[in-house]
Design a protein around this motif. Sequence first.
Motif, short mmCIF file in Angstrom:
data_model
loop_
_atom_site.label_atom_id
_atom_site.label_comp_id
_atom_site.label_asym_id
_atom_site.label_seq_id
_atom_site.Cartn_x
_atom_site.Cartn_y
_atom_site.Cartn_z
N TYR A 36 81.59 1.76 -25.75
CA TYR A 36 81.97 2.76 -26.73
C TYR A 36 80.86 3.81 -26.85
CZ TYR A 36 85.32 -0.77 -28.35
OH TYR A 36 86.33 -1.70 -28.42
N SER A 43 83.78 8.18 -35.44
CA SER A 43 84.13 6.79 -35.16
C SER A 43 83.73 6.39 -33.76
CB SER A 43 85.63 6.59 -35.34
OG SER A 43 86.34 7.34 -34.37
N LEU A 44 83.75 5.10 -33.54
CA LEU A 44 83.53 4.58 -32.19
C LEU A 44 84.69 5.00 -31.30
CD1 LEU A 44 82.47 0.99 -33.15
CD2 LEU A 44 81.09 2.54 -31.78
N PHE A 91 75.24 7.57 -29.29
CA PHE A 91 74.98 6.15 -29.52
C PHE A 91 76.01 5.38 -28.69
CE2 PHE A 91 72.94 2.80 -31.48
CZ PHE A 91 73.74 2.01 -32.29
N ILE A 93 77.53 1.79 -27.40
CA ILE A 93 77.59 0.39 -27.82
C ILE A 93 78.55 -0.37 -26.91
CG2 ILE A 93 78.00 -1.21 -29.72
CD1 ILE A 93 77.82 1.00 -31.65
N PHE A 105 79.36 -7.07 -30.97
CA PHE A 105 78.78 -5.85 -30.43
C PHE A 105 77.31 -6.05 -30.09
CE2 PHE A 105 82.03 -2.66 -31.07
CZ PHE A 105 82.91 -3.32 -31.90
N GLY A 106 76.90 -5.32 -29.06
CA GLY A 106 75.48 -5.19 -28.82
C GLY A 106 74.88 -4.33 -29.90
N SER A 107 73.57 -4.26 -29.95
CA SER A 107 72.90 -3.51 -31.01
C SER A 107 72.92 -2.00 -30.77
CB SER A 107 71.46 -4.00 -31.16
OG SER A 107 70.79 -3.92 -29.91
N PHE B 34 91.31 -6.40 -37.59
CA PHE B 34 90.01 -6.81 -38.11
C PHE B 34 89.46 -5.72 -39.03
CE2 PHE B 34 89.69 -10.06 -34.83
CZ PHE B 34 90.39 -9.51 -33.77
N TYR B 36 85.64 -4.34 -39.84
CA TYR B 36 84.24 -4.39 -39.48
C TYR B 36 83.45 -3.56 -40.49
CZ TYR B 36 84.75 -6.62 -34.93
OH TYR B 36 84.99 -7.53 -33.92
N GLU B 43 74.96 -1.36 -35.28
CA GLU B 43 76.23 -1.69 -34.65
C GLU B 43 77.21 -2.26 -35.66
OE1 GLU B 43 73.56 -3.42 -34.61
OE2 GLU B 43 73.95 -5.57 -34.44
N PRO B 44 78.50 -2.15 -35.40
CA PRO B 44 79.49 -2.74 -36.30
C PRO B 44 79.39 -4.26 -36.27
CG PRO B 44 80.49 -1.15 -34.80
CD PRO B 44 79.12 -1.44 -34.28
N LEU B 46 81.52 -7.84 -37.57
CA LEU B 46 82.78 -8.36 -38.05
C LEU B 46 82.67 -8.80 -39.50
CD1 LEU B 46 85.71 -9.20 -37.41
CD2 LEU B 46 84.79 -11.44 -36.74
N ASN B 91 93.85 -4.37 -32.36
CA ASN B 91 93.90 -4.77 -30.96
C ASN B 91 95.34 -4.78 -30.50
OD1 ASN B 91 94.23 -7.24 -28.91
ND2 ASN B 91 92.29 -6.22 -28.60
N PHE B 95 94.60 -6.21 -25.16
CA PHE B 95 94.16 -5.38 -24.06
C PHE B 95 93.28 -4.21 -24.50
CE2 PHE B 95 94.06 -3.20 -20.17
CZ PHE B 95 94.43 -1.89 -20.37
N LYS B 96 93.68 -3.55 -25.54
CA LYS B 96 92.98 -2.35 -25.96
C LYS B 96 92.62 -2.47 -27.43
CE LYS B 96 93.64 2.69 -25.98
NZ LYS B 96 94.56 3.78 -25.59
N THR B 97 91.42 -2.12 -27.73
CA THR B 97 90.97 -2.17 -29.11
C THR B 97 90.70 -0.76 -29.60
OG1 THR B 97 89.96 -4.32 -28.73
CG2 THR B 97 89.22 -3.10 -30.66
N PHE B 99 89.45 1.66 -32.86
CA PHE B 99 88.75 1.70 -34.13
C PHE B 99 89.23 2.87 -34.96
CE2 PHE B 99 85.21 -1.30 -33.89
CZ PHE B 99 85.33 -1.69 -32.57
N GLY B 100 89.36 2.63 -36.24
CA GLY B 100 89.56 3.74 -37.15
C GLY B 100 88.24 4.49 -37.31
N ALA B 101 88.31 5.66 -37.90
CA ALA B 101 87.11 6.47 -38.07
C ALA B 101 86.18 5.92 -39.15
CB ALA B 101 87.50 7.91 -38.39
#
Lengths: 114, 109
Positions: A36, A43-44, A91, A93, A105-107, B34, B36, B43-44, B46, B91, B95-97, B99-101
């Motif tokens: 990402y 967002s990511l 950034f 990730i 996630f990685g850091s 999920f 997060y 990093e995000p 969970l 998710n 297969f695909k994840t 993320f919301g903003a």
Amino acid sequence: GAVVSQHPSRVICKSGTSVKIECRSLDFQATTMFWYRQFPKQSLMLMATSNEGSKATYEQGVEKDKFLINHASLTLSTLTVTSAHPEDSSFYICSASRFNYGYTFGSGTRLTVV
Amino acid sequence: RKEVEQDPGPFNVPEGATVAFNCTYSNSASQSFFWYRQDCRKEPKLLMSVYSSGNEDGRFTAQLNRASQYISLLIRDSKLSDSATYLCVVNILGFKTIFGAGTRLFVKA
């Protein structure tokens, strides 16, 4: 369990050079990892899905020749930003999924291209 | 229309308040959900998975409404340490994840 290690955490490079970022699953095998990118206050955004032993799947608009992904083993995926430019500063990730642990996630790696 | 939409906020609430976030998703093939939490420049992480029957973890309650295609997160008795950005994650068929903003929460003393 379900630890993902990402290195380096921070890198500054000159424009035109390449940067490699590593993502390792430390206590589990990850056949699939995700990369990402996140710009400030955004967002990511999924860049690509890294599949062990096969080619990565890139999201629309992500240049596969610029962002090289290699997933040679079940515990390591690498992202290489080739010929980096200031607009690539972001950034980055990685993440991997493991049953019952969701996505770990990685850091993250903060890349600054000068 | 974005595949996953969240109110960006920010939500500014006093300590002890109850606050709720909603997240809508557009793909009916979405399979797992999920919440997060992401702290600034980190990093995000969970927070909790969201199950069809709804689930609770301490002060946090997550619910899923498949018919209306939204999930929610309720935080009771807010703490200063709850200040963060909360990301809704969907998710699709494993297969695909996406993320919301994110929704930014500030809890004030």
